[in-house]
Design a protein around this motif. Structure first.
Motif, PDB file in Angstrom:
ATOM      1  N   UNK A 119     -36.077  -7.553 -11.083  1.00 34.97           N
ATOM      2  CA  UNK A 119     -35.890  -9.000 -11.084  1.00 34.97           C
ATOM      3  C   UNK A 119     -35.733  -9.478 -12.528  1.00 34.97           C
ATOM      4  N   UNK A 120     -34.707 -10.251 -12.768  1.00 32.98           N
ATOM      5  CA  UNK A 120     -34.478 -10.765 -14.114  1.00 32.98           C
ATOM      6  C   UNK A 120     -34.768 -12.257 -14.164  1.00 32.98           C
ATOM      7  N   UNK A 121     -35.585 -12.631 -15.106  1.00 30.09           N
ATOM      8  CA  UNK A 121     -35.817 -14.035 -15.385  1.00 30.09           C
ATOM      9  C   UNK A 121     -34.923 -14.374 -16.560  1.00 30.09           C
ATOM     10  N   UNK A 122     -34.324 -15.520 -16.552  1.00 27.94           N
ATOM     11  CA  UNK A 122     -33.347 -15.816 -17.589  1.00 27.94           C
ATOM     12  C   UNK A 122     -33.684 -17.092 -18.322  1.00 27.94           C
ATOM     13  N   UNK A 123     -33.308 -17.122 -19.572  1.00 30.22           N
ATOM     14  CA  UNK A 123     -33.423 -18.356 -20.334  1.00 30.22           C
ATOM     15  C   UNK A 123     -32.265 -18.434 -21.289  1.00 30.22           C
ATOM     16  N   UNK A 124     -32.037 -19.609 -21.760  1.00 28.66           N
ATOM     17  CA  UNK A 124     -30.947 -19.826 -22.699  1.00 28.66           C
ATOM     18  C   UNK A 124     -31.502 -20.673 -23.825  1.00 28.66           C
ATOM     19  N   UNK A 125     -32.003 -19.991 -24.843  1.00 30.14           N
ATOM     20  CA  UNK A 125     -32.501 -20.697 -26.017  1.00 30.14           C
ATOM     21  C   UNK A 125     -31.293 -21.192 -26.773  1.00 30.14           C
ATOM     22  N   UNK A 126     -31.230 -22.488 -26.987  1.00 29.57           N
ATOM     23  CA  UNK A 126     -30.112 -23.045 -27.729  1.00 29.57           C
ATOM     24  C   UNK A 126     -30.527 -23.231 -29.169  1.00 29.57           C
ATOM     25  N   UNK A 127     -29.777 -22.612 -30.008  1.00 33.64           N
ATOM     26  CA  UNK A 127     -30.014 -22.685 -31.436  1.00 33.64           C
ATOM     27  C   UNK A 127     -28.987 -23.630 -32.016  1.00 33.64           C
TER      28      UNK A 127
ATOM     29  N   UNK B 257     -20.032 -16.629 -37.857  1.00 33.99           N
ATOM     30  CA  UNK B 257     -20.180 -15.226 -38.243  1.00 33.99           C
ATOM     31  C   UNK B 257     -21.423 -15.023 -39.102  1.00 33.99           C
ATOM     32  N   UNK B 258     -21.651 -15.944 -40.013  1.00 34.54           N
ATOM     33  CA  UNK B 258     -22.808 -15.837 -40.903  1.00 34.54           C
ATOM     34  C   UNK B 258     -24.120 -16.017 -40.143  1.00 34.54           C
ATOM     35  N   UNK B 259     -24.156 -16.975 -39.233  1.00 31.29           N
ATOM     36  CA  UNK B 259     -25.387 -17.288 -38.505  1.00 31.29           C
ATOM     37  C   UNK B 259     -25.671 -16.267 -37.408  1.00 31.29           C
ATOM     38  N   UNK B 260     -24.650 -15.715 -36.810  1.00 33.18           N
ATOM     39  CA  UNK B 260     -24.811 -14.793 -35.685  1.00 33.18           C
ATOM     40  C   UNK B 260     -25.706 -13.601 -36.013  1.00 33.18           C
ATOM     41  N   UNK B 261     -25.765 -13.199 -37.275  1.00 36.07           N
ATOM     42  CA  UNK B 261     -26.613 -12.061 -37.659  1.00 36.07           C
ATOM     43  C   UNK B 261     -28.095 -12.418 -37.585  1.00 36.07           C
ATOM     44  N   UNK B 262     -28.413 -13.710 -37.536  1.00 36.92           N
ATOM     45  CA  UNK B 262     -29.804 -14.165 -37.463  1.00 36.92           C
ATOM     46  C   UNK B 262     -30.263 -14.432 -36.040  1.00 36.92           C
ATOM     47  N   UNK B 263     -29.338 -14.372 -35.083  1.00 39.04           N
ATOM     48  CA  UNK B 263     -29.658 -14.632 -33.678  1.00 39.04           C
ATOM     49  C   UNK B 263     -29.954 -13.310 -32.990  1.00 39.04           C
ATOM     50  N   UNK B 264     -31.025 -13.284 -32.209  1.00 40.76           N
ATOM     51  CA  UNK B 264     -31.483 -12.057 -31.560  1.00 40.76           C
ATOM     52  C   UNK B 264     -31.527 -12.219 -30.047  1.00 40.76           C
ATOM     53  N   UNK B 265     -31.241 -11.150 -29.347  1.00 35.61           N
ATOM     54  CA  UNK B 265     -31.475 -11.089 -27.907  1.00 35.61           C
ATOM     55  C   UNK B 265     -32.924 -10.655 -27.720  1.00 35.61           C
TER      56      UNK B 265
ATOM     57  N   UNK C 154     -38.415  -8.410 -15.960  1.00 37.17           N
ATOM     58  CA  UNK C 154     -38.109  -8.695 -17.354  1.00 37.17           C
ATOM     59  C   UNK C 154     -37.727 -10.163 -17.480  1.00 37.17           C
ATOM     60  N   UNK C 155     -38.001 -10.708 -18.652  1.00 35.80           N
ATOM     61  CA  UNK C 155     -37.510 -12.031 -19.013  1.00 35.80           C
ATOM     62  C   UNK C 155     -36.525 -11.827 -20.151  1.00 35.80           C
ATOM     63  N   UNK C 156     -35.442 -12.585 -20.129  1.00 33.92           N
ATOM     64  CA  UNK C 156     -34.408 -12.473 -21.146  1.00 33.92           C
ATOM     65  C   UNK C 156     -34.237 -13.811 -21.840  1.00 33.92           C
TER      66      UNK C 156
ATOM     67  N   UNK D 298     -28.189 -16.595 -25.551  1.00 37.22           N
ATOM     68  CA  UNK D 298     -28.028 -15.305 -24.895  1.00 37.22           C
ATOM     69  C   UNK D 298     -28.169 -15.504 -23.387  1.00 37.22           C
ATOM     70  N   UNK D 299     -27.217 -16.198 -22.759  1.00 33.88           N
ATOM     71  CA  UNK D 299     -27.369 -16.488 -21.335  1.00 33.88           C
ATOM     72  C   UNK D 299     -27.347 -15.221 -20.487  1.00 33.88           C
ATOM     73  N   UNK D 300     -28.365 -15.083 -19.643  1.00 35.79           N
ATOM     74  CA  UNK D 300     -28.457 -13.976 -18.685  1.00 35.79           C
ATOM     75  C   UNK D 300     -28.425 -12.602 -19.350  1.00 35.79           C
ATOM     76  N   UNK D 301     -28.764 -12.537 -20.635  1.00 37.18           N
ATOM     77  CA  UNK D 301     -28.790 -11.259 -21.325  1.00 37.18           C
ATOM     78  C   UNK D 301     -27.418 -10.679 -21.603  1.00 37.18           C
ATOM     79  N   UNK D 302     -26.394 -11.502 -21.581  1.00 38.88           N
ATOM     80  CA  UNK D 302     -25.023 -11.030 -21.748  1.00 38.88           C
ATOM     81  C   UNK D 302     -24.584 -10.937 -23.206  1.00 38.88           C
ATOM     82  N   UNK D 303     -25.450 -11.256 -24.137  1.00 39.83           N
ATOM     83  CA  UNK D 303     -25.087 -11.220 -25.551  1.00 39.83           C
ATOM     84  C   UNK D 303     -24.852 -12.615 -26.080  1.00 39.83           C
ATOM     85  N   UNK D 304     -24.655 -12.690 -27.375  1.00 40.48           N
ATOM     86  CA  UNK D 304     -24.518 -13.996 -28.017  1.00 40.48           C
ATOM     87  C   UNK D 304     -23.297 -14.748 -27.521  1.00 40.48           C
TER      88      UNK D 304
END
Length: 153
Positions: free
Chosen positions: A2-10, A29-37, A47-49, A130-136
């Protein structure tokens, strides 16, 4: 599983002079390196994502409180696939914010914050999540208002 999902908006606020000097794609491009899944093991089969962002080179990460509230194990992954184990430092349920600390944070890039006092209504902003764990994923918009009080505490 079961996957729990969240979408943290930065939301990163870009000062007008900064935005005029650089294309939005370059800033993303510069900011994307600071965003983490963020992947959180809660129970053996759950799991929660979510997403988070690095706020210090010493490994501090901000994410949503509801993503990590039942964490047994937390992992943070960069867009390059580098994975870091993280520990929960603190939670503020009222604002849905949690602070994590990555173990062995060598190579993590902290985000650079803009001056929120300089932000103007109508200014361009963007969000990385990172919606639904699909990446940035990136979306954009504008500042619609400032200093609203919605009387929710």
């Amino acid at each position: 599983m079961k996957f729990l999902s969240s979408f943290l908006i930065l939301c990163l606020l870009i000062a007008p002079s900064f935005a005029d000097e650089r294309a939005l794609e370059e800033v993303i491009d510069e900011v994307n390196v600071s965003v983490l899944s963020i992947t959180v093991d809660t129970d053996p089969d759950e799991q929660a994502l979510g997403a988070g962002f690095v706020i210090g080179a010493d490994g501090y990460i901000v994410t949503n409180a509801h993503v990590v509230e039942e964490a047994k194990k937390i992992r943070a992954e960069t867009i390059y696939g580098d994975t870091y184990e993280a520990k929960l430092v603190g939670v503020d349920k009222k604002t849905d914010v949690a602070l994590l600390k990555a173990e062995h944070p060598l190579g993590l890039e902290p985000v650079h914050f803009a001056d929120s006092d300089a932000v103007r209504v109508g200014q361009t902003v963007f969000a990385i999540g990172n919606p639904y764990g699909l990446g940035n994923s990136v979306s954009s918009g504008i500042i619609s208002a400032k200093e609203r009080d919605i009387e929710k505490g």
